[in-house]
Design a protein around this motif. Structure first.
Motif, PDB file in Angstrom:
ATOM      1  N   ASP A  39     -14.093  49.989 -12.708  1.00  0.00           N
ATOM      2  CA  ASP A  39     -14.213  51.390 -12.293  1.00  0.00           C
ATOM      3  C   ASP A  39     -15.175  51.474 -11.109  1.00  0.00           C
ATOM      4  OD1 ASP A  39     -14.554  54.194 -12.145  1.00  0.00           O
ATOM      5  OD2 ASP A  39     -14.230  54.394 -14.286  1.00  0.00           O
ATOM      6  N   ASP A  40     -14.670  51.909  -9.957  1.00  0.00           N
ATOM      7  CA  ASP A  40     -15.502  52.081  -8.749  1.00  0.00           C
ATOM      8  C   ASP A  40     -16.051  50.767  -8.200  1.00  0.00           C
ATOM      9  OD1 ASP A  40     -15.024  54.736  -9.253  1.00  0.00           O
ATOM     10  OD2 ASP A  40     -17.086  55.262  -9.743  1.00  0.00           O
ATOM     11  N   LEU A  41     -15.333  49.681  -8.377  1.00  0.00           N
ATOM     12  CA  LEU A  41     -15.758  48.385  -7.856  1.00  0.00           C
ATOM     13  C   LEU A  41     -15.361  48.269  -6.395  1.00  0.00           C
ATOM     14  CD1 LEU A  41     -16.922  45.565  -9.024  1.00  0.00           C
ATOM     15  CD2 LEU A  41     -14.547  44.812  -8.786  1.00  0.00           C
ATOM     16  N   GLY A  42     -16.322  47.943  -5.517  1.00  0.00           N
ATOM     17  CA  GLY A  42     -16.060  47.830  -4.097  1.00  0.00           C
ATOM     18  C   GLY A  42     -15.299  46.577  -3.725  1.00  0.00           C
ATOM     19  N   PHE A  43     -14.723  46.572  -2.524  1.00  0.00           N
ATOM     20  CA  PHE A  43     -13.861  45.487  -2.059  1.00  0.00           C
ATOM     21  C   PHE A  43     -14.551  44.131  -2.098  1.00  0.00           C
ATOM     22  CE2 PHE A  43     -12.161  43.000   1.616  1.00  0.00           C
ATOM     23  CZ  PHE A  43     -10.895  42.751   1.102  1.00  0.00           C
ATOM     24  N   SER A  44     -15.828  44.079  -1.753  1.00  0.00           N
ATOM     25  CA  SER A  44     -16.526  42.784  -1.698  1.00  0.00           C
ATOM     26  C   SER A  44     -17.556  42.624  -2.802  1.00  0.00           C
ATOM     27  CB  SER A  44     -17.189  42.599  -0.319  1.00  0.00           C
ATOM     28  OG  SER A  44     -18.091  43.653  -0.042  1.00  0.00           O
ATOM     29  N   ASP A  45     -17.306  43.227  -3.965  1.00  0.00           N
ATOM     30  CA  ASP A  45     -18.271  43.177  -5.066  1.00  0.00           C
ATOM     31  C   ASP A  45     -18.124  41.956  -5.969  1.00  0.00           C
ATOM     32  OD1 ASP A  45     -19.971  45.327  -4.658  1.00  0.00           O
ATOM     33  OD2 ASP A  45     -18.713  46.747  -5.751  1.00  0.00           O
ATOM     34  N   LEU A  46     -17.119  41.104  -5.737  1.00  0.00           N
ATOM     35  CA  LEU A  46     -16.959  39.872  -6.511  1.00  0.00           C
ATOM     36  C   LEU A  46     -17.327  38.677  -5.641  1.00  0.00           C
ATOM     37  CD1 LEU A  46     -13.501  40.486  -8.252  1.00  0.00           C
ATOM     38  CD2 LEU A  46     -15.783  41.068  -9.103  1.00  0.00           C
ATOM     39  N   GLY A  47     -17.835  37.630  -6.276  1.00  0.00           N
ATOM     40  CA  GLY A  47     -18.165  36.430  -5.534  1.00  0.00           C
ATOM     41  C   GLY A  47     -16.989  35.879  -4.767  1.00  0.00           C
ATOM     42  N   LEU A 254     -27.129  43.449   3.916  1.00  0.00           N
ATOM     43  CA  LEU A 254     -26.148  43.104   2.896  1.00  0.00           C
ATOM     44  C   LEU A 254     -24.729  43.223   3.444  1.00  0.00           C
ATOM     45  CD1 LEU A 254     -25.500  42.376  -0.043  1.00  0.00           C
ATOM     46  CD2 LEU A 254     -25.543  44.827  -0.575  1.00  0.00           C
ATOM     47  N   ARG A 255     -24.483  44.262   4.198  1.00  0.00           N
ATOM     48  CA  ARG A 255     -23.147  44.472   4.772  1.00  0.00           C
ATOM     49  C   ARG A 255     -22.761  43.307   5.689  1.00  0.00           C
ATOM     50  NH1 ARG A 255     -19.259  48.362   5.167  1.00  0.00           N
ATOM     51  NH2 ARG A 255     -18.561  49.098   7.205  1.00  0.00           N
ATOM     52  N   GLU A 256     -23.694  42.854   6.493  1.00  0.00           N
ATOM     53  CA  GLU A 256     -23.433  41.729   7.391  1.00  0.00           C
ATOM     54  C   GLU A 256     -23.235  40.424   6.607  1.00  0.00           C
ATOM     55  OE1 GLU A 256     -22.871  41.651  10.535  1.00  0.00           O
ATOM     56  OE2 GLU A 256     -23.390  43.703  11.122  1.00  0.00           O
ATOM     57  N   GLN A 257     -24.049  40.222   5.581  1.00  0.00           N
ATOM     58  CA  GLN A 257     -23.924  39.002   4.777  1.00  0.00           C
ATOM     59  C   GLN A 257     -22.570  38.935   4.085  1.00  0.00           C
ATOM     60  OE1 GLN A 257     -27.325  39.385   2.203  1.00  0.00           O
ATOM     61  NE2 GLN A 257     -28.721  38.341   3.618  1.00  0.00           N
ATOM     62  N   ARG A 258     -22.128  40.045   3.558  1.00  0.00           N
ATOM     63  CA  ARG A 258     -20.833  40.059   2.871  1.00  0.00           C
ATOM     64  C   ARG A 258     -19.685  39.843   3.850  1.00  0.00           C
ATOM     65  NH1 ARG A 258     -20.393  44.124  -2.259  1.00  0.00           N
ATOM     66  NH2 ARG A 258     -22.225  43.407  -3.419  1.00  0.00           N
ATOM     67  N   LEU A 259     -19.785  40.432   5.027  1.00  0.00           N
ATOM     68  CA  LEU A 259     -18.761  40.197   6.035  1.00  0.00           C
ATOM     69  C   LEU A 259     -18.657  38.709   6.356  1.00  0.00           C
ATOM     70  CD1 LEU A 259     -16.741  40.833   8.280  1.00  0.00           C
ATOM     71  CD2 LEU A 259     -18.690  41.427   9.756  1.00  0.00           C
ATOM     72  N   ALA A 260     -19.803  38.078   6.597  1.00  0.00           N
ATOM     73  CA  ALA A 260     -19.800  36.655   6.942  1.00  0.00           C
ATOM     74  C   ALA A 260     -19.177  35.820   5.825  1.00  0.00           C
ATOM     75  CB  ALA A 260     -21.228  36.194   7.230  1.00  0.00           C
ATOM     76  N   ARG A 261     -19.508  36.139   4.594  1.00  0.00           N
ATOM     77  CA  ARG A 261     -18.974  35.384   3.466  1.00  0.00           C
ATOM     78  C   ARG A 261     -17.476  35.638   3.297  1.00  0.00           C
ATOM     79  NH1 ARG A 261     -18.519  30.922   0.736  1.00  0.00           N
ATOM     80  NH2 ARG A 261     -18.294  31.180  -1.527  1.00  0.00           N
ATOM     81  N   ALA A 262     -17.030  36.888   3.496  1.00  0.00           N
ATOM     82  CA  ALA A 262     -15.612  37.205   3.380  1.00  0.00           C
ATOM     83  C   ALA A 262     -14.796  36.473   4.444  1.00  0.00           C
ATOM     84  CB  ALA A 262     -15.396  38.718   3.490  1.00  0.00           C
ATOM     85  N   VAL A 263     -15.354  36.351   5.640  1.00  0.00           N
ATOM     86  CA  VAL A 263     -14.686  35.583   6.697  1.00  0.00           C
ATOM     87  C   VAL A 263     -14.602  34.113   6.305  1.00  0.00           C
ATOM     88  CG1 VAL A 263     -14.901  34.754   9.070  1.00  0.00           C
ATOM     89  CG2 VAL A 263     -15.279  37.178   8.558  1.00  0.00           C
ATOM     90  N   GLU A 264     -15.703  33.581   5.791  1.00  0.00           N
ATOM     91  CA  GLU A 264     -15.739  32.182   5.364  1.00  0.00           C
ATOM     92  C   GLU A 264     -14.701  31.894   4.290  1.00  0.00           C
ATOM     93  OE1 GLU A 264     -18.868  29.265   2.964  1.00  0.00           O
ATOM     94  OE2 GLU A 264     -19.630  30.998   4.065  1.00  0.00           O
ATOM     95  N   LEU A 265     -14.493  32.834   3.387  1.00  0.00           N
ATOM     96  CA  LEU A 265     -13.528  32.661   2.301  1.00  0.00           C
ATOM     97  C   LEU A 265     -12.089  32.921   2.732  1.00  0.00           C
ATOM     98  CD1 LEU A 265     -15.504  34.466  -0.558  1.00  0.00           C
ATOM     99  CD2 LEU A 265     -15.039  32.005  -0.405  1.00  0.00           C
ATOM    100  N   GLY A 266     -11.911  33.485   3.916  1.00  0.00           N
ATOM    101  CA  GLY A 266     -10.571  33.815   4.385  1.00  0.00           C
ATOM    102  C   GLY A 266     -10.072  35.166   3.912  1.00  0.00           C
ATOM    103  N   ILE A 267     -10.964  35.970   3.332  1.00  0.00           N
ATOM    104  CA  ILE A 267     -10.576  37.296   2.837  1.00  0.00           C
ATOM    105  C   ILE A 267     -10.224  38.225   3.995  1.00  0.00           C
ATOM    106  CG2 ILE A 267     -11.355  39.310   1.519  1.00  0.00           C
ATOM    107  CD1 ILE A 267     -10.914  36.833  -0.196  1.00  0.00           C
ATOM    108  N   VAL A 268     -10.981  38.153   5.080  1.00  0.00           N
ATOM    109  CA  VAL A 268     -10.719  38.933   6.290  1.00  0.00           C
ATOM    110  C   VAL A 268     -10.747  37.981   7.478  1.00  0.00           C
ATOM    111  CG1 VAL A 268     -11.645  41.085   5.350  1.00  0.00           C
ATOM    112  CG2 VAL A 268     -13.162  39.521   6.582  1.00  0.00           C
ATOM    113  N   PRO A 269     -10.074  38.335   8.568  1.00  0.00           N
ATOM    114  CA  PRO A 269     -10.052  37.443   9.730  1.00  0.00           C
ATOM    115  C   PRO A 269     -11.404  37.395  10.444  1.00  0.00           C
ATOM    116  CG  PRO A 269      -8.869  39.473  10.206  1.00  0.00           C
ATOM    117  CD  PRO A 269      -9.202  39.512   8.745  1.00  0.00           C
TER     118      PRO A 269
END
Length: 593
Positions: A39-47, A254-269
């Motif tokens: 419920d109300d979980l954000g897009f990058s709230d999981l490892g 935090l926003r920047e850290q999550r972006l960097a990690r999402a890129v590393e994982l291939g979640i976003v380009p």
């Protein structure tokens, strides 16, 4: 039935599932289905989606199956749940918005009641008819009237919170609209146990329901809609301790850290941009005490996510011990993006007055514990949706794009990422396909029913196709005047004031998921074609315009006052006093523009 199900500590967090090893039933030939809804979980709230939050259970599930990176849902809870369970657009299903925010002018129409209509069939009803045991433990929020509770919509065993939310430690409402937290067990009013904590309790009930019929060899469909991380955001102390200090750098970091990690994982380009939301505050402008308080608000949020993951792990452990996990397909997602209703200054007198009038405190030391009222502000909600724009209630990607993980019996994906567009109405058709159950055609139970519009995602899961929506297929969406239409890689978007300006914009959400580059002027032909497609969607789904001056938070206040004024005037005046701080905090947020 096994002898000892769970062991509890006083906080209920150190338990292990205890299973009688000699009782392992033979798995059914048909797969079990476990549908888990945060419920109300954000897009990058999981490892596995870029978070610093410890979610080992769900991260392991992601490695066993498929993570969808372009999955969309409604931007608030009841419409999302209606579409999730029926495969029908929320407007035709009777839930265009949560009932608490519907205007009286809209409620004059039968499909604008905010409760699940009799013209749709739930996936639970269809699976029950096909011989599945059907269970639900968690938040319902699709109606409490005659024929509306989950026990009357296809679920054989239920423990259900009927409201939009409630306290996670005790049976207490979280907003003045409700006189009490309305829980039901198998259709009857229910009193929560004294040692209640929502995530632990709901998993306990899910295990109890599944275990009650496991030995008869019939498959099960279990729907587990958690309260986490809906407000009030609360978690056991041992989980909170793990996140103390983690968020001391603030929301921008935090926003920047999550972006960097999402890129590393291939979640976003790589190379994408993010917008700076007008509702995001200046971390550096806060004094030391304010930063300390804000960091702990988010620490409790992270703790609540991890507690949910921990208890979901107990359910997986149970299924493995009982020989059922290998024959179970698990679908995990969220109803919408992160909630951003927390006041920007939670320590102010007006921000404290509302929770205190309901019996809560907002003290730093007890934040997140029993009796505490905790929220995150729009600033940290934007970080929870990183790198996306907006959050819950708004049709930006941060409100609509959420995690979706599918793994289990017979599915080949092992840690795969799927970037194809998918939508919440696809979940029910996919479950029916995976279980070999047919969707109704025109009529069901002696009455006409709305056809399902969602697509079967099984070909994606089986890696037989690269997408289930063609370049010209259009998927429309509307909530309280915020609107979107998806077509191919593109999204048409309009956000009403005060956060938006009501103008239509065009984005390539595959290459620009942060919605930073408006392509409307550059691609006028595409814009007009998608505007025409949206007009068709609005007509076919009977979308109603908002009344003049509509504002969803103001409407919530008005509806609450109206309901309370049915009782003596003194109670109504008291309710107005309780609601005033919430209204003031919301107006303050609008002034950030």
């Amino acid at each position: 039935m096994f002898a000892a199900l769970l062991l509890h500590t006083s906080l209920g967090q150190s338990e292990e599932a205890i299973v009688e090893p000699e009782q392992v039933p033979v798995a059914s030939a048909r797969p079990n289905i476990l549908l888990v809804l945060a419920d109300d979980l954000g897009f990058s709230d999981l490892g596995s989606y870029g978070s610093e939050i410890n979610t080992p259970t769900l991260d392991a599930l992601a490695q066993e199956g498929v993570r969808f990176t372009n999955y969309h849902t409604a931007a608030n809870c009841a419409p999302a749940r209606a579409m999730l369970l029926t495969g029908v657009d929320a407007h035709l299903a009777g839930v265009p918005n949560i009932p608490e925010m519907l205007a009286p002018e809209q409620q004059r129409h039968s499909h604008y009641q905010g409760v699940l209509g009799s013209n749709v069939v739930t996936v639970a009803t269809l699976l029950e008819g096909a011989g599945y045991h059907t269970y639900m433990a968690g938040k319902w929020h699709l109606g409490v009237g005659d024929g509306q509770l989950p026990s009357q919509r296809g679920f054989q065993r239920t423990i259900a919170l009927a409201d939009s939310g409630a306290d996670n430690w005790e049976q207490r409402p979280y907003i003045p609209l409700y006189e009490k937290a309305n829980w039901y067990a198998d259709g009857k009013e229910y009193q929560l146990p004294d040692d209640f904590y929502s995530s632990r309790f709901l998993v306990d009930k899910a295990i109890e329901f599944i275990d009650s019929n496991l030995d008869d060899g019939q498959p099960f469909f279990a729907y587990l809609p958690f309260q986490a991380v809906h407000i009030p955001v609360q978690a056991p102390q041992e989980f909170i301790d793990r996140y103390m200090g983690v968020y001391d750098g603030g929301w921008d970091e935090l926003r920047e850290q999550r972006l960097a990690r999402a890129v590393e994982l291939g979640i976003v380009p790589a190379g994408i941009d993010m917008v700076q939301m007008s509702t995001t505050g200046d971390w550096d402008a806060l004094d030391a005490g304010q930063r300390r308080y804000e960091a702990k608000r988010m620490a409790v949020y992270g703790a609540m996510v991890e507690a949910m993951d921990f208890h979901l792990g107990r359910l997986f452990h149970y299924l493995k011990a009982r020989g059922q996990y290998e024959n179970t397909i698990v679908i995990f997602t969220s109803d919408n993006g992160a909630e951003a209703s927390g006041p920007a200054d939670p320590d102010s007198l007006v921000a404290r007055r509302g929770p205190e009038a309901l019996g809560y405190n907002t003290d730093y030391e007890s934040l997140g514990l029993k009796g505490s009222y905790n929220t995150i502000s729009p600033s940290f909600a934007s970080a929870a949706a990183s790198p996306l724009a907006y959050y819950k209630f708004y049709a930006g990607e941060g409100g609509m794009r959420v995690p979706l993980i599918v793994a289990g019996a017979g599915l080949p994906g092992q840690g795969e990422l799927n970037h194809a567009f998918s939508f919440v109405t696809d979940i029910t058709p996919t479950i029916l396909s995976l279980t070999g159950v047919a969707a109704p055609e025109g009529r069901f139970g002696g009455r006409p029913v709305e056809p399902m519009i969602g697509r079967d995602l099984k070909p994606l899961l089986k890696q037989e196709v690269t997408r289930v929506y063609g370049a010209e297929d259009a998927v429309g969406y509307e909530l309280a005047g915020h609107a979107a239409l998806f077509q191919g890689d593109y999204k048409l978007l309009s956000i009403r004031p005060p956060l938006g300006d009501g103008q239509w914009r065009l984005y390539d959400i595959v290459r620009d998921p942060g919605e930073t580059i408006d392509l409307a002027a550059e691609q006028p032909v595409r814009l007009q074609r998608m505007l025409s497609a949206y007009a068709v969607y609005a007509r076919d789904n009977k979308v109603l315009a908002n009344p003049p001056g509509y504002d969803h938070m103001k409407q919530l206040v008005i509806n609450t006052l109206y309901q309370r004024l049915q009782t003596p005037v003194l109670v109504g005046l008291l309710t107005a006093l309780i609601l005033l701080p919430f209204l003031v905090a919301y107006r303050a947020r609008r002034k950030v523009q």
